[in-house]
Design a protein around this motif. Structure first.
Motif, short mmCIF file in Angstrom:
data_model
loop_
_atom_site.label_atom_id
_atom_site.label_comp_id
_atom_site.label_asym_id
_atom_site.label_seq_id
_atom_site.Cartn_x
_atom_site.Cartn_y
_atom_site.Cartn_z
N UNK A 1 0.85 -1.31 -0.01
CA UNK A 1 0.05 -0.01 -0.04
C UNK A 1 0.84 1.06 0.01
N UNK A 2 0.52 2.17 -0.97
CA UNK A 2 1.34 3.31 -1.09
C UNK A 2 1.01 4.29 0.08
N UNK A 3 1.76 4.92 1.30
CA UNK A 3 1.34 5.61 2.09
C UNK A 3 1.46 7.10 1.85
N UNK A 4 2.60 7.27 1.03
CA UNK A 4 2.90 8.60 0.50
C UNK A 4 3.34 8.87 -0.95
N UNK B 1 7.88 3.86 -12.55
CA UNK B 1 6.60 3.64 -12.22
C UNK B 1 6.62 1.84 -12.04
N UNK B 2 7.73 1.36 -12.34
CA UNK B 2 7.81 -0.12 -12.38
C UNK B 2 7.95 -0.28 -10.95
N UNK B 3 8.46 0.45 -10.18
CA UNK B 3 8.85 0.31 -8.54
C UNK B 3 7.61 0.28 -7.94
N UNK B 4 6.57 0.78 -8.47
CA UNK B 4 5.10 0.92 -7.80
C UNK B 4 4.12 -0.31 -8.31
N UNK B 5 4.65 -1.18 -9.09
CA UNK B 5 3.79 -1.92 -9.93
C UNK B 5 3.24 -2.91 -8.78
N UNK B 6 2.04 -3.14 -8.58
CA UNK B 6 1.41 -4.17 -7.85
C UNK B 6 1.05 -3.46 -6.42
N UNK B 7 1.07 -2.33 -6.33
CA UNK B 7 0.90 -1.61 -5.17
C UNK B 7 -0.69 -1.12 -5.16
N UNK B 8 -1.30 -1.10 -4.11
CA UNK B 8 -2.71 -0.71 -3.70
C UNK B 8 -2.66 0.78 -3.47
N UNK B 9 -3.63 1.60 -4.26
CA UNK B 9 -3.78 2.94 -3.95
C UNK B 9 -5.22 3.11 -3.21
N UNK B 10 -5.05 3.69 -2.03
CA UNK B 10 -6.36 3.65 -1.25
C UNK B 10 -6.91 5.05 -1.52
N UNK B 11 -8.05 5.31 -1.93
CA UNK B 11 -8.78 6.49 -2.29
C UNK B 11 -9.19 6.88 -0.96
N UNK B 12 -9.36 8.42 -0.89
CA UNK B 12 -9.70 9.19 0.13
C UNK B 12 -11.19 9.17 0.34
N UNK B 13 -11.90 9.30 1.44
CA UNK B 13 -13.53 9.24 1.45
C UNK B 13 -13.93 10.68 1.04
N UNK B 14 -13.17 11.64 0.75
CA UNK B 14 -13.51 12.95 0.39
C UNK B 14 -14.73 12.91 -0.71
N UNK C 1 9.97 16.67 2.33
CA UNK C 1 8.77 15.59 1.73
C UNK C 1 8.80 15.76 0.38
N UNK C 2 8.97 17.03 -0.08
CA UNK C 2 8.83 17.24 -1.61
C UNK C 2 9.93 16.23 -2.35
N UNK C 3 10.65 15.74 -1.73
CA UNK C 3 11.75 15.09 -2.31
C UNK C 3 11.37 13.35 -2.33
N UNK C 4 10.43 13.12 -1.53
CA UNK C 4 9.70 11.74 -1.40
C UNK C 4 8.91 11.41 -2.75
N UNK C 5 9.34 10.33 -3.23
CA UNK C 5 8.55 9.82 -4.40
C UNK C 5 7.27 8.98 -3.96
N UNK C 6 7.48 8.07 -3.11
CA UNK C 6 6.64 7.12 -2.56
C UNK C 6 7.16 6.36 -1.33
N UNK C 7 6.22 6.38 -0.38
CA UNK C 7 6.32 5.30 0.75
C UNK C 7 5.59 4.34 0.74
N UNK C 8 5.93 3.10 0.70
CA UNK C 8 5.19 1.76 0.54
C UNK C 8 5.15 1.02 1.81
N UNK C 9 4.10 0.56 2.10
CA UNK C 9 3.87 -0.42 3.32
C UNK C 9 3.90 -1.73 2.73
N UNK C 10 5.02 -2.50 2.79
CA UNK C 10 5.20 -3.64 2.16
C UNK C 10 4.49 -4.82 2.59
#
Length: 175
Positions: free
Chosen positions: A103-106, A162-175, A138-147
């Motif tokens: 899951x992508x956290x950031x 983008x291949x590094x993010x392959x297979x990750x889950x993107x949780x949409x906000x409830x807004x 923070x602006x230098x962070x491309x992604x933080x992933x909970x493995x």
């Protein structure tokens, strides 16, 4: 089990059975390979915990049958791990059934609050992981992933393939 004196028997049994059990685990690891105690999947983590429990049980056995039962259970766990690893490699369906998606956290400097809430990761824990990864902005962070293992990976720099993010889950906000 070894001698008539209860205290001496306890000492001899503790040393001998622990040494035999450790040697058995080393043999099983050599047969099964480097992946034996990896933390690549949830199953690997459970395997490691179960192996520790079985090792402790074997070391405390009061009979040879209990000791051999622990040893056989250890071998069975390695066999199950080997089998599931092979099935996971050949079947995407089995892989998705066995494994949670990371899951992508950031993303791109923005903390995804909905993902933190869904995964029950505290913002303070995320920030601690950013510090551990020597993130200065923070602006230098491309992604933080909970493995899938519970580890947190921090990808930072100017670009993120983008291949590094392959297979990750993107949780949409409830807004």
């Amino acid at each position: 089990m070894f001698v008539d004196s209860a205290t001496l028997d306890l000492i001899i049994r503790s040393f001998l059975l622990a040494a035999l059990a450790i040697c058995w685990v080393v043999i099983l690891v050599r047969i099964n390979g480097l992946r034996s105690f990896s933390k690549m999947t949830n199953f690997d983590f459970v395997m490691t915990i179960a192996m520790g429990s079985l090792l402790a049980g074997a070391s405390q056995s009061t009979s040879w049958s209990a000791f051999f039962q622990s040893g056989l259970a250890m071998a069975t766990l390695f066999l199950v791990q080997y089998s599931t690893a092979n099935i996971r490699q050949s079947s995407d369906r089995f892989e998705s059934w066995m494994q949670n998606a990371p899951v992508i956290l950031m993303r791109d400097g923005v903390i995804l609050e909905a993902a933190l809430k869904e995964t029950r990761v505290a913002k303070s824990d995320l920030i601690a992981k950013l510090r551990e990864a020597n993130v200065l902005e923070f602006s230098k962070v491309r992604a933080v992933i909970l493995e899938t293992t519970g580890d947190i990976s921090v990808l930072h720099g100017s670009d993120c393939n983008e291949e590094l993010l392959q297979g990750t889950c993107h949780i949409k906000s409830a807004e």
